[in-house]
Design a protein around this motif. Structure first.
Motif, short mmCIF file in Angstrom:
data_model
loop_
_atom_site.label_atom_id
_atom_site.label_comp_id
_atom_site.label_asym_id
_atom_site.label_seq_id
_atom_site.Cartn_x
_atom_site.Cartn_y
_atom_site.Cartn_z
N LEU A 20 0.93 -1.24 -0.22
CA LEU A 20 0.02 0.10 0.16
C LEU A 20 0.92 1.44 -0.16
O LEU A 20 1.93 1.44 0.78
CB LEU A 20 -0.99 0.02 1.21
N ALA A 21 0.52 2.27 -0.81
CA ALA A 21 1.34 3.69 -0.54
C ALA A 21 0.51 4.36 0.34
O ALA A 21 -0.43 5.12 0.03
CB ALA A 21 1.06 4.22 -2.33
N PHE A 22 1.04 4.69 1.55
CA PHE A 22 0.36 5.57 2.34
C PHE A 22 0.53 7.14 2.16
O PHE A 22 0.06 7.71 3.15
CB PHE A 22 0.95 5.31 3.84
N ARG A 23 1.13 7.45 1.04
CA ARG A 23 1.44 9.06 0.92
C ARG A 23 -0.09 9.51 0.24
O ARG A 23 -0.11 10.73 0.42
CB ARG A 23 2.47 8.96 -0.34
N LYS A 24 -1.10 8.59 0.05
CA LYS A 24 -2.29 9.31 -0.45
C LYS A 24 -3.36 8.37 0.43
O LYS A 24 -3.05 7.24 0.72
CB LYS A 24 -2.18 8.95 -1.94
N PRO A 25 -4.62 8.95 0.45
CA PRO A 25 -5.71 8.09 0.75
C PRO A 25 -5.94 6.80 0.57
O PRO A 25 -5.83 6.40 -0.95
CB PRO A 25 -6.90 9.01 0.67
N ILE A 26 -5.76 5.69 1.06
CA ILE A 26 -6.18 4.23 0.80
C ILE A 26 -7.85 4.08 0.29
O ILE A 26 -8.51 4.14 1.16
CB ILE A 26 -5.86 3.44 1.98
N THR A 27 -7.85 3.79 -0.90
CA THR A 27 -9.24 3.30 -1.32
C THR A 27 -9.58 1.71 -1.41
O THR A 27 -8.73 1.04 -1.09
CB THR A 27 -9.35 3.77 -2.75
N ARG A 28 -10.74 1.34 -1.44
CA ARG A 28 -10.98 0.08 -1.37
C ARG A 28 -10.28 -0.84 -2.55
O ARG A 28 -9.80 -2.01 -2.33
CB ARG A 28 -12.53 -0.20 -1.65
N ALA A 29 -10.06 -0.12 -3.60
CA ALA A 29 -9.47 -0.65 -4.83
C ALA A 29 -8.03 -1.02 -4.54
O ALA A 29 -7.39 -1.84 -4.89
CB ALA A 29 -9.56 0.18 -6.24
N ASP A 30 -7.38 -0.04 -3.72
CA ASP A 30 -6.08 -0.13 -3.26
C ASP A 30 -5.74 -1.36 -2.49
O ASP A 30 -4.79 -2.16 -2.58
CB ASP A 30 -5.77 1.24 -2.62
N GLU A 31 -6.78 -1.39 -1.47
CA GLU A 31 -6.72 -2.60 -0.72
C GLU A 31 -6.87 -4.02 -1.28
O GLU A 31 -6.03 -4.96 -0.93
CB GLU A 31 -7.88 -2.52 0.36
N GLN A 32 -7.67 -3.78 -2.06
CA GLN A 32 -7.83 -5.17 -3.15
C GLN A 32 -6.63 -5.58 -4.02
O GLN A 32 -6.19 -6.73 -3.85
CB GLN A 32 -8.88 -5.07 -3.86
N ALA A 33 -5.90 -4.66 -4.48
CA ALA A 33 -4.86 -4.70 -5.21
C ALA A 33 -3.74 -5.08 -4.24
O ALA A 33 -2.96 -6.11 -4.73
CB ALA A 33 -4.52 -3.32 -5.97
N ALA A 34 -3.41 -4.61 -3.16
CA ALA A 34 -2.42 -5.00 -2.51
C ALA A 34 -2.48 -6.43 -1.88
O ALA A 34 -1.64 -7.32 -1.72
CB ALA A 34 -2.43 -3.96 -1.06
N THR A 35 -3.99 -6.83 -1.51
CA THR A 35 -4.04 -8.19 -1.08
C THR A 35 -3.89 -8.93 -2.14
O THR A 35 -3.22 -10.21 -1.78
CB THR A 35 -5.58 -8.44 -0.74
N LYS A 36 -4.30 -8.92 -3.35
CA LYS A 36 -3.51 -9.61 -4.45
C LYS A 36 -2.09 -9.84 -4.56
O LYS A 36 -1.76 -10.91 -4.97
CB LYS A 36 -4.30 -9.11 -5.71
N SER A 37 -1.31 -8.80 -4.42
CA SER A 37 -0.05 -8.83 -4.67
C SER A 37 0.67 -9.57 -3.39
O SER A 37 1.50 -10.56 -3.71
CB SER A 37 0.55 -7.43 -4.79
#
Length: 265
Positions: free
Chosen positions: A89-106
């Motif tokens: 996750l890139a915490f330099r910007k607000p975390i979206t649901r899509a970001d969380e899903q992509a991070a989980t997949k990675s």
């Protein structure tokens, strides 16, 4: 040496600096320790024969009151590959649901790649160094020995490591787990050496208990003896008295230790 390891991180230079600030030398410290040992040895020779051996009921009472001293919980070496989702996750910007899903997949893909490498026969240590993102990555995922908790339904470790540490105690020595998902993190845990728990029986523990109780009684008798000697003379404090006793012991000659006969008075 024990003190240097305990108080000065095992570093001789730190101990030397401490002594320098105190205005003392190692020779002075060594001599004081030697004299203290001579006094203790003298008092043991004189007083220990008067210490009565403990009775069986005393041994049993001590055993029942100090069971923890005669038991050792099970311990296991833990090796862990850890892939936290937050690492993607890139915490330099607000975390979206899509970001969380992509991070989980990675994160899932990375832990699956680690599992595949293990399945091919690569060593756990090398796989951990290549894929783990946990705190012991450079050590090949080695956490050392983990002691079992009293409640087997809970892991001995806390936080996100609670679940993998619980599963650790379900594995045989050398066995590796499947992928574990817990606390927004993926794990693979491997059990290394296993040290079974043990509890000494009362019969096996009796010699140790008898020695412990005898040493406790000797310590009380020693304190009473020193206080009695102190009461016979006029010295400001017990520390002064002990210093005079130590000063009364002459230096050793040819490494033979002698005790001043005046100590018998």
């Amino acid at each position: 040496k024990d003190r240097i390891n305990r108080e000065f991180q095992g570093r001789e230079t730190l101990y030397e600096k401490y002594l320098s600030k105190q205005g003392r030398t190692r020779e002075e410290v060594r001599e004081r320790l030697r004299r203290a040992i001579v006094i203790d040895s003298y008092l043991r020779d004189r007083l220990l024969p008067f210490v009565p051996p403990p009775q069986r009921n005393e041994l049993l009472h001590y055993y029942q009151s100090h069971r923890a001293e005669f038991s050792r919980p099970e311990r296991r070496e833990m090796w862990l590959i850890e892939v936290p989702i937050e690492e993607f996750l890139a915490f330099r910007k607000p975390i979206t649901r899509a970001d969380e899903q992509a991070a989980t997949k990675s994160a899932r893909e990375k832990i699956e790649a680690a599992a595949a490498a293990l399945a091919k026969g690569e060593s756990f240590e090398e796989v951990a160094k290549a894929y783990s993102l946990g705190p012991h990555r450079e050590d090949g995922g080695a956490w050392g020995f983990i002691t079992a908790s009293g409640d087997r339904s809970k892991g001995p470790l806390q936080g996100r490591w609670a679940e993998p540490s619980r599963i650790l105690f379900e594995l045989e020595s050398g066995e590796t787990s499947d992928i574990i998902e817990s606390g927004k993190c993926y794990f693979i845990v491997r059990a290394g050496k296993v040290e079974p728990g043990m509890e000494a029986s009362f019969q096996d523990a009796q010699p140790q208990i008898a020695d412990t109780l005898k040493q406790q009684r000797f310590a009380r008798l020693r304190a009473d003896f020193l206080q009695g000697e102190l009461d016979k003379i006029t010295i400001g404090s017990l520390d002064d008295f002990m210093q005079k006793v130590m000063n009364a012991i002459p230096p050793s000659k040819d490494k033979a230790v002698t005790v001043n006969p005046d100590l018998n008075r």
